[in-house]
Design a protein around this motif. Structure first.
Motif, PDB file in Angstrom:
ATOM      1  N   PRO A  22      96.678  70.201   5.364  1.00  0.00           N
ATOM      2  CA  PRO A  22      96.003  70.525   6.617  1.00  0.00           C
ATOM      3  C   PRO A  22      94.873  71.530   6.387  1.00  0.00           C
ATOM      4  N   LEU A  23      94.040  71.711   7.388  1.00  0.00           N
ATOM      5  CA  LEU A  23      92.883  72.608   7.274  1.00  0.00           C
ATOM      6  C   LEU A  23      93.266  74.019   6.835  1.00  0.00           C
ATOM      7  N   ASP A  24      94.441  74.495   7.214  1.00  0.00           N
ATOM      8  CA  ASP A  24      94.880  75.848   6.862  1.00  0.00           C
ATOM      9  C   ASP A  24      95.121  76.044   5.372  1.00  0.00           C
ATOM     10  N   LEU A  25      95.211  74.967   4.613  1.00  0.00           N
ATOM     11  CA  LEU A  25      95.480  75.098   3.185  1.00  0.00           C
ATOM     12  C   LEU A  25      94.377  75.873   2.470  1.00  0.00           C
ATOM     13  N   ALA A  26      93.140  75.730   2.887  1.00  0.00           N
ATOM     14  CA  ALA A  26      92.037  76.461   2.247  1.00  0.00           C
ATOM     15  C   ALA A  26      92.230  77.965   2.383  1.00  0.00           C
ATOM     16  N   ALA A  27      92.630  78.431   3.551  1.00  0.00           N
ATOM     17  CA  ALA A  27      92.864  79.871   3.756  1.00  0.00           C
ATOM     18  C   ALA A  27      94.017  80.356   2.881  1.00  0.00           C
ATOM     19  N   PHE A  28      95.052  79.546   2.730  1.00  0.00           N
ATOM     20  CA  PHE A  28      96.190  79.891   1.872  1.00  0.00           C
ATOM     21  C   PHE A  28      95.728  80.059   0.427  1.00  0.00           C
ATOM     22  N   VAL A  29      94.959  79.108  -0.080  1.00  0.00           N
ATOM     23  CA  VAL A  29      94.490  79.159  -1.469  1.00  0.00           C
ATOM     24  C   VAL A  29      93.579  80.370  -1.684  1.00  0.00           C
ATOM     25  N   LYS A  30      92.722  80.664  -0.717  1.00  0.00           N
ATOM     26  CA  LYS A  30      91.851  81.853  -0.823  1.00  0.00           C
ATOM     27  C   LYS A  30      92.679  83.127  -0.868  1.00  0.00           C
ATOM     28  N   GLN A  31      93.658  83.246   0.023  1.00  0.00           N
ATOM     29  CA  GLN A  31      94.474  84.461   0.104  1.00  0.00           C
ATOM     30  C   GLN A  31      95.337  84.653  -1.134  1.00  0.00           C
ATOM     31  N   VAL A  32      96.030  83.628  -1.546  1.00  0.00           N
ATOM     32  CA  VAL A  32      96.992  83.748  -2.636  1.00  0.00           C
ATOM     33  C   VAL A  32      96.309  83.880  -3.992  1.00  0.00           C
ATOM     34  N   PHE A  33      95.328  83.026  -4.251  1.00  0.00           N
ATOM     35  CA  PHE A  33      94.707  82.981  -5.581  1.00  0.00           C
ATOM     36  C   PHE A  33      93.355  83.673  -5.651  1.00  0.00           C
ATOM     37  N   GLU A  34      92.925  84.279  -4.538  1.00  0.00           N
ATOM     38  CA  GLU A  34      91.608  84.905  -4.462  1.00  0.00           C
ATOM     39  C   GLU A  34      90.525  83.914  -4.894  1.00  0.00           C
ATOM     40  N   ALA A  35      90.712  82.673  -4.466  1.00  0.00           N
ATOM     41  CA  ALA A  35      89.789  81.588  -4.807  1.00  0.00           C
ATOM     42  C   ALA A  35      88.469  81.748  -4.071  1.00  0.00           C
ATOM     43  N   LYS A  36      87.433  81.237  -4.687  1.00  0.00           N
ATOM     44  CA  LYS A  36      86.088  81.258  -4.098  1.00  0.00           C
ATOM     45  C   LYS A  36      85.679  79.839  -3.745  1.00  0.00           C
ATOM     46  N   GLU A  37      85.184  79.666  -2.517  1.00  0.00           N
ATOM     47  CA  GLU A  37      84.707  78.354  -2.106  1.00  0.00           C
ATOM     48  C   GLU A  37      83.368  78.076  -2.774  1.00  0.00           C
ATOM     49  N   VAL A  38      83.251  76.911  -3.399  1.00  0.00           N
ATOM     50  CA  VAL A  38      82.054  76.519  -4.116  1.00  0.00           C
ATOM     51  C   VAL A  38      81.254  75.491  -3.326  1.00  0.00           C
ATOM     52  N   GLU A  39      81.957  74.591  -2.652  1.00  0.00           N
ATOM     53  CA  GLU A  39      81.283  73.508  -1.941  1.00  0.00           C
ATOM     54  C   GLU A  39      82.166  73.049  -0.789  1.00  0.00           C
ATOM     55  N   ARG A  40      81.524  72.609   0.303  1.00  0.00           N
ATOM     56  CA  ARG A  40      82.251  72.090   1.466  1.00  0.00           C
ATOM     57  C   ARG A  40      81.478  70.910   2.033  1.00  0.00           C
ATOM     58  N   ASN A  41      82.178  69.806   2.261  1.00  0.00           N
ATOM     59  CA  ASN A  41      81.613  68.618   2.887  1.00  0.00           C
ATOM     60  C   ASN A  41      82.600  68.137   3.936  1.00  0.00           C
ATOM     61  N   ALA A  42      82.093  67.803   5.103  1.00  0.00           N
ATOM     62  CA  ALA A  42      82.974  67.376   6.188  1.00  0.00           C
ATOM     63  C   ALA A  42      82.458  66.102   6.829  1.00  0.00           C
ATOM     64  N   ASP A  43      83.401  65.328   7.350  1.00  0.00           N
ATOM     65  CA  ASP A  43      83.053  64.202   8.215  1.00  0.00           C
ATOM     66  C   ASP A  43      83.954  64.296   9.441  1.00  0.00           C
ATOM     67  N   GLU A  44      83.991  63.258  10.236  1.00  0.00           N
ATOM     68  CA  GLU A  44      84.761  63.341  11.480  1.00  0.00           C
ATOM     69  C   GLU A  44      86.271  63.321  11.249  1.00  0.00           C
ATOM     70  N   HIS A  45      86.735  63.005  10.035  1.00  0.00           N
ATOM     71  CA  HIS A  45      88.163  62.886   9.759  1.00  0.00           C
ATOM     72  C   HIS A  45      88.734  63.981   8.865  1.00  0.00           C
ATOM     73  N   SER A  46      87.914  64.530   7.986  1.00  0.00           N
ATOM     74  CA  SER A  46      88.464  65.472   7.015  1.00  0.00           C
ATOM     75  C   SER A  46      87.391  66.408   6.482  1.00  0.00           C
ATOM     76  N   VAL A  47      87.856  67.407   5.742  1.00  0.00           N
ATOM     77  CA  VAL A  47      86.979  68.362   5.072  1.00  0.00           C
ATOM     78  C   VAL A  47      87.344  68.351   3.595  1.00  0.00           C
ATOM     79  N   HIS A  48      86.339  68.230   2.745  1.00  0.00           N
ATOM     80  CA  HIS A  48      86.519  68.285   1.299  1.00  0.00           C
ATOM     81  C   HIS A  48      85.957  69.620   0.838  1.00  0.00           C
ATOM     82  N   ILE A  49      86.790  70.430   0.166  1.00  0.00           N
ATOM     83  CA  ILE A  49      86.374  71.757  -0.290  1.00  0.00           C
ATOM     84  C   ILE A  49      86.652  71.879  -1.783  1.00  0.00           C
ATOM     85  N   GLU A  50      85.655  72.322  -2.522  1.00  0.00           N
ATOM     86  CA  GLU A  50      85.816  72.656  -3.931  1.00  0.00           C
ATOM     87  C   GLU A  50      86.034  74.166  -3.998  1.00  0.00           C
ATOM     88  N   MET A  51      87.091  74.596  -4.707  1.00  0.00           N
ATOM     89  CA  MET A  51      87.389  76.019  -4.825  1.00  0.00           C
ATOM     90  C   MET A  51      87.563  76.384  -6.291  1.00  0.00           C
TER      91      MET A  51
END
Length: 132
Positions: A22-51
């Motif tokens: 789910p969308l909340d997974l990105a916030a979890f990965v950022k918080q736990v692993f101190e991950a940095k978002e590199v790229e984000r692409n979205a359409d009407e169904h989903s969001v693809h994020i490179e971290m």
């Protein structure tokens, strides 16, 4: 002459995890692993994020629509080397993860732990301690 592989996008290695949730997974990965978002692409169904976690990139395919039997959605199991297993493990539990294994020193010179995020993904974390 460059030895870079032309068939791999800049910054990527030959292998990368592709994690669904789910969308909340990105916030979890950022918080736990101190991950940095590199790229984000979205359409009407989903969001693809490179971290980026440490020196590695993972891909997150996120949607608030639950998977159906007709999708290829699956939960992932990912093993990540981190600088401080205990700190990452603590952040994971604070972010709502369930412990699968408390941090412990292993005979193969690693300290590791495991947890399951609230989305169903399994995370193994480890620090090499052989140089202590």
């Amino acid at each position: 002459m460059s030895t870079a592989n032309k068939y791999i996008r800049n910054g990527f290695g030959s292998v990368r995890s592709y994690i669904h949730g789910p969308l909340d997974l990105a916030a979890f990965v950022k918080q736990v692993f101190e991950a940095k978002e590199v790229e984000r692409n979205a359409d009407e169904h989903s969001v693809h994020i490179e971290m980026k976690i440490g020196d590695s990139l993972i891909a997150l395919d996120l949607s608030d629509h639950p998977p159906t039997d007709s999708t290829w959605f699956t939960y992932a199991s990912t093993y990540i080397y981190v600088e401080d297993v205990d700190a990452v493990y603590r952040r994971a539990l604070e972010a709502g993860a369930t412990s699968l294994q408390d941090p412990m020193d292993k005979p193969y010179q690693e300290r590791n732990a495991g947890f399951k995020d609230s989305f169903g993904n399994i995370w193994g974390i480890s620090t090499y301690i052989g140089s202590r």
